[in-house]
Motif scaffolding. Sequence first.
Motif, PDB file in Angstrom:
ATOM      1  N   ASN A  22      -4.089   0.367  -4.075  1.00  0.00           N
ATOM      2  CA  ASN A  22      -3.611  -0.147  -5.359  1.00  0.00           C
ATOM      3  C   ASN A  22      -4.758  -0.232  -6.364  1.00  0.00           C
ATOM      4  O   ASN A  22      -5.602  -1.132  -6.263  1.00  0.00           O
ATOM      5  N   ILE A  77      -6.185   4.315   4.000  1.00  0.00           N
ATOM      6  CA  ILE A  77      -7.302   4.215   4.958  1.00  0.00           C
ATOM      7  C   ILE A  77      -7.206   5.296   6.031  1.00  0.00           C
ATOM      8  O   ILE A  77      -8.225   5.798   6.511  1.00  0.00           O
ATOM      9  N   GLY A  81       0.818  -1.211   0.000  1.00  0.00           N
ATOM     10  CA  GLY A  81       0.000   0.000   0.000  1.00  0.00           C
ATOM     11  C   GLY A  81       0.851   1.260   0.000  1.00  0.00           C
ATOM     12  O   GLY A  81       0.609   2.186  -0.768  1.00  0.00           O
ATOM     13  N   ARG A 112      -6.962  -6.866  -7.470  1.00  0.00           N
ATOM     14  CA  ARG A 112      -8.230  -7.513  -7.833  1.00  0.00           C
ATOM     15  C   ARG A 112      -9.371  -6.912  -7.026  1.00  0.00           C
ATOM     16  O   ARG A 112     -10.473  -6.744  -7.538  1.00  0.00           O
ATOM     17  N   ASP A 145      -8.612   0.823  -0.962  1.00  0.00           N
ATOM     18  CA  ASP A 145      -7.426   0.097  -1.423  1.00  0.00           C
ATOM     19  C   ASP A 145      -6.530   1.049  -2.205  1.00  0.00           C
ATOM     20  O   ASP A 145      -6.960   1.646  -3.191  1.00  0.00           O
TER      21      ASP A 145
HETATM   22  P1  ATP Z   1      -5.691  -8.401  -4.404  1.00  0.00           P
HETATM   23  O1  ATP Z   1      -5.814  -9.664  -3.622  1.00  0.00           O
HETATM   24  O2  ATP Z   1      -6.899  -7.516  -4.275  1.00  0.00           O
HETATM   25  O3  ATP Z   1      -5.259  -8.560  -5.835  1.00  0.00           O
HETATM   26  P2  ATP Z   1      -3.089  -8.014  -3.237  1.00  0.00           P
HETATM   27  O4  ATP Z   1      -2.990  -9.508  -3.190  1.00  0.00           O
HETATM   28  O5  ATP Z   1      -2.113  -7.215  -3.982  1.00  0.00           O
HETATM   29  O6  ATP Z   1      -4.536  -7.545  -3.702  1.00  0.00           O
HETATM   30  P3  ATP Z   1      -3.693  -8.043  -0.441  1.00  0.00           P
HETATM   31  O7  ATP Z   1      -2.594  -8.291   0.500  1.00  0.00           O
HETATM   32  O8  ATP Z   1      -4.636  -9.150  -0.765  1.00  0.00           O
HETATM   33  O9  ATP Z   1      -3.039  -7.428  -1.773  1.00  0.00           O
HETATM   34  O10 ATP Z   1      -4.563  -6.813   0.043  1.00  0.00           O
HETATM   35  C1  ATP Z   1      -4.014  -5.691   0.651  1.00  0.00           C
HETATM   36  C2  ATP Z   1      -4.341  -4.459  -0.161  1.00  0.00           C
HETATM   37  O11 ATP Z   1      -4.417  -3.374   0.715  1.00  0.00           O
HETATM   38  C3  ATP Z   1      -3.277  -4.120  -1.217  1.00  0.00           C
HETATM   39  O12 ATP Z   1      -3.879  -3.849  -2.447  1.00  0.00           O
HETATM   40  C4  ATP Z   1      -2.623  -2.839  -0.672  1.00  0.00           C
HETATM   41  O13 ATP Z   1      -2.266  -1.954  -1.718  1.00  0.00           O
HETATM   42  C5  ATP Z   1      -3.740  -2.255   0.157  1.00  0.00           C
HETATM   43  N1  ATP Z   1      -3.263  -1.418   1.280  1.00  0.00           N
HETATM   44  C6  ATP Z   1      -2.217  -1.650   2.122  1.00  0.00           C
HETATM   45  N2  ATP Z   1      -2.111  -0.693   3.055  1.00  0.00           N
HETATM   46  C7  ATP Z   1      -3.122   0.182   2.838  1.00  0.00           C
HETATM   47  C8  ATP Z   1      -3.565   1.370   3.490  1.00  0.00           C
HETATM   48  N3  ATP Z   1      -2.920   1.871   4.551  1.00  0.00           N
HETATM   49  N4  ATP Z   1      -4.658   1.995   2.989  1.00  0.00           N
HETATM   50  C9  ATP Z   1      -5.303   1.500   1.922  1.00  0.00           C
HETATM   51  N5  ATP Z   1      -4.940   0.380   1.266  1.00  0.00           N
HETATM   52  C10 ATP Z   1      -3.872  -0.281   1.708  1.00  0.00           C
END
Ligand code: ATP
Length: 264
Positions: free
Chosen positions: A188, A205, A45, A192, A186
């Motif tokens: 990113n 957040i 993130g 997904r 999110d």
């Molecule tokens: P996805 O499973 O949706 O493809 P991912 O596998 O890349 O995503 P996950 O670990 O499943 O990531 O989900 C965590 C998500 O939270 C990431 O997309 C990250 O960018 C996001 N994230 C992390 N920290 C923060 C934050 N402080 N505020 C908002 N979003 C955040």
Amino acid sequence: MAGEDGYGIPRSHPRYWSLVIREKLVEAFREGIVVPQGLIAHGRGECFDYLIGEETQPFAQEAIEAAAAALLLAEHPVISVNGNTAALAAEHMVRLAELLGAPLEVNLFYRTEERARKIAELLRRHGARRVLGVEDATARIPGLPSPRGMVSPNGIYRADVVLVALEDGDRTEALRRMGKTVIAIDLNPLSRTARTANITIVDNIVRAAPRLVEAVEKLRSRPRSELEQILARYDNNRVLSKALQHIAQRLMRLAQMGIAIEIG
Ligand code: ATP
Ligand code: MG
């Protein structure tokens, strides 16, 4: 010490807030609220926050207003809370639940009963009245293996609108397949989760949660027809495009300006 906070980070540090947030997460990790994987997720993130410019952008604000409208129009809105969300935004999530008359639900990807209990306690310390998903996580989201898919039958299972933050894409997709409106926070825009949610707030957040509270406070006295109009005008695909364009244009601008820092 003067000029320093409780974590010993000097306020003059150019990445002060980012460091404070890391300390909060590390503290929550030590308390058993955040899992090590949550620390890694935060790093992903942070990277996108760096690219976005570490400020709430207009595309995020637009999504925040639509999210507020969707939550206010919902019959059974639920605020889903995981470890990172609890560590970074407990106070605002509790306030949001109170304003909406909605339950909070502890919903964990890496679920243990002890961690669920600790998060519920943290939320209650912040004034939460109704916290689901601890003893009552007895229903299962179809398509997700237990314990990843366990939810409360009175919460996420029957909700029409669910707010999730830092959520996994697989679980977001499963909620959509159940016919729910999913609002995601999110950083990113390529994840997904971001691409599967109905409304994606591409923002940290830490900044998005208080703004969402403000938006709900602002919109809650408005007629339903006005809220419906906000939702009808909203296009998540366009908002995600704007997020990508913002990053692309910002990087191009920086590349053209030259970004090397001269010392001395
Ligand atoms: P996805 O499973 O949706 O493809 P991912 O596998 O890349 O995503 P996950 O670990 O499943 O990531 O989900 C965590 C998500 O939270 C990431 O997309 C990250 O960018 C996001 N994230 C992390 N920290 C923060 C934050 N402080 N505020 C908002 N979003 C955040
Ligand atoms: Mg994931």
